[in-house]
Write a protein that holds these residues in place. Sequence first.
Motif, short mmCIF file in Angstrom:
data_model
loop_
_atom_site.label_atom_id
_atom_site.label_comp_id
_atom_site.label_asym_id
_atom_site.label_seq_id
_atom_site.Cartn_x
_atom_site.Cartn_y
_atom_site.Cartn_z
N PHE A 1 2.59 -2.50 1.10
CA PHE A 1 3.30 -1.92 -0.03
C PHE A 1 3.99 -0.62 0.36
O PHE A 1 3.39 0.22 1.01
CB PHE A 1 2.34 -1.66 -1.19
N PRO A 2 5.24 -0.45 -0.05
CA PRO A 2 5.92 0.82 0.18
C PRO A 2 5.23 1.94 -0.60
O PRO A 2 4.56 1.70 -1.60
CB PRO A 2 7.33 0.58 -0.36
N ALA A 3 5.42 3.15 -0.16
CA ALA A 3 4.77 4.30 -0.79
C ALA A 3 5.12 4.42 -2.27
O ALA A 3 4.29 4.84 -3.08
CB ALA A 3 5.16 5.58 -0.05
N GLU A 4 6.34 4.03 -2.63
CA GLU A 4 6.74 4.16 -4.04
C GLU A 4 6.07 3.14 -4.95
O GLU A 4 6.18 3.24 -6.17
CB GLU A 4 8.26 4.11 -4.19
N CYS A 5 5.39 2.18 -4.40
CA CYS A 5 4.67 1.17 -5.21
C CYS A 5 3.26 1.67 -5.48
O CYS A 5 2.29 1.19 -4.88
CB CYS A 5 4.64 -0.18 -4.50
N SER A 6 3.14 2.61 -6.38
CA SER A 6 1.84 3.23 -6.63
C SER A 6 1.12 2.66 -7.85
O SER A 6 -0.07 2.92 -8.03
CB SER A 6 2.01 4.74 -6.79
N THR A 7 1.80 1.88 -8.66
CA THR A 7 1.15 1.28 -9.82
C THR A 7 0.97 -0.22 -9.58
O THR A 7 1.64 -0.82 -8.75
CB THR A 7 1.98 1.48 -11.10
N GLU A 8 0.06 -0.81 -10.33
CA GLU A 8 -0.19 -2.24 -10.20
C GLU A 8 1.08 -3.04 -10.53
O GLU A 8 1.41 -4.02 -9.85
CB GLU A 8 -1.35 -2.66 -11.09
N ALA A 9 1.79 -2.63 -11.57
CA ALA A 9 3.01 -3.34 -11.96
C ALA A 9 4.06 -3.27 -10.86
O ALA A 9 4.71 -4.28 -10.54
CB ALA A 9 3.57 -2.75 -13.26
N ALA A 10 4.22 -2.11 -10.24
CA ALA A 10 5.19 -1.97 -9.15
C ALA A 10 4.78 -2.82 -7.95
O ALA A 10 5.64 -3.46 -7.31
CB ALA A 10 5.31 -0.51 -8.74
N GLN A 11 3.50 -2.88 -7.65
CA GLN A 11 3.03 -3.68 -6.51
C GLN A 11 3.25 -5.17 -6.76
O GLN A 11 3.72 -5.89 -5.87
CB GLN A 11 1.56 -3.40 -6.23
N VAL A 12 2.94 -5.64 -7.94
CA VAL A 12 3.12 -7.06 -8.25
C VAL A 12 4.60 -7.43 -8.23
O VAL A 12 4.98 -8.47 -7.70
CB VAL A 12 2.46 -7.42 -9.61
N THR A 13 5.43 -6.57 -8.77
CA THR A 13 6.87 -6.82 -8.75
C THR A 13 7.40 -6.85 -7.32
O THR A 13 8.16 -7.75 -6.95
CB THR A 13 7.62 -5.74 -9.57
N TRP A 14 7.00 -5.89 -6.51
CA TRP A 14 7.42 -5.86 -5.11
C TRP A 14 6.94 -7.10 -4.37
O TRP A 14 7.70 -7.72 -3.62
CB TRP A 14 6.89 -4.60 -4.44
N LEU A 15 5.70 -7.50 -4.61
CA LEU A 15 5.14 -8.67 -3.94
C LEU A 15 5.88 -9.95 -4.33
O LEU A 15 6.19 -10.79 -3.49
CB LEU A 15 3.65 -8.79 -4.26
N TYR A 16 6.22 -10.07 -5.60
CA TYR A 16 6.99 -11.23 -6.05
C TYR A 16 8.33 -11.31 -5.30
O TYR A 16 8.73 -12.36 -4.84
CB TYR A 16 7.23 -11.15 -7.56
N ARG A 17 8.98 -10.18 -5.15
CA ARG A 17 10.25 -10.14 -4.41
C ARG A 17 10.06 -10.47 -2.93
O ARG A 17 10.92 -11.08 -2.30
CB ARG A 17 10.93 -8.79 -4.60
N GLU A 18 8.92 -10.08 -2.38
CA GLU A 18 8.61 -10.45 -1.00
C GLU A 18 8.43 -11.97 -0.88
O GLU A 18 8.88 -12.57 0.09
CB GLU A 18 7.36 -9.73 -0.50
N PHE A 19 7.80 -12.58 -1.88
CA PHE A 19 7.67 -14.04 -1.86
C PHE A 19 9.05 -14.69 -1.90
O PHE A 19 9.31 -15.65 -1.18
CB PHE A 19 6.82 -14.54 -3.03
N GLU A 20 9.95 -14.15 -2.71
CA GLU A 20 11.33 -14.66 -2.74
C GLU A 20 11.96 -14.58 -1.35
O GLU A 20 12.59 -15.54 -0.89
CB GLU A 20 12.17 -13.87 -3.75
N ARG A 21 11.80 -13.46 -0.69
CA ARG A 21 12.37 -13.26 0.64
C ARG A 21 11.77 -14.23 1.66
O ARG A 21 12.49 -14.88 2.42
CB ARG A 21 12.14 -11.81 1.10
#
Length: 153
Positions: free
Chosen positions: A38-58
């Motif tokens: 997770f990037p440093a700016e992903c400090s909340t659970e919502a931000a982490q889940v959103t980032w992870l979803y986008r990683e799955f897309e990639r």
Amino acid sequence: MKTFGFRSDPNTPRYAIVDGKTTPLALINADTESRLRFPAECSTEAAQVTWLYREFERIFHTHPDVTRVVIKKGEFTQGDNNAKRVASYQEAALLLYCGLHNKPVVTKIYASLATRSAQVKDHAIARVGQTTRYWDGKMADAVIAAWWGATNP
């Protein structure tokens, strides 16, 4: 047939992609990316889940021929803590991605993967192989999950 194996982790989820058409089975990402930090700016659970979803897309855009997804889900106990809840959110993000993109997905625990926590690293190496970097039990879980998907059509 490529299979995507996933193991959640509160800090660094892991994934494996196994090619089931080769003999022996091939761990496609043995020498490349296998952990999702997770990037440093992903400090909340919502931000982490959103980032992870986008990683799955990639990842699935890079590997469009993945035909099956297997999640090695956490083994819950009465002493569950917040870290296990966060791991569940990660699994949910992958389930949502697969549901929206018509990718077959199953969830497994050690008993249904023919291994145990104490043996998973040895079993993963014997059945498919291991990554050249960051090899640990979580990565072995992802490899075993992908192995199961590749050998159980």
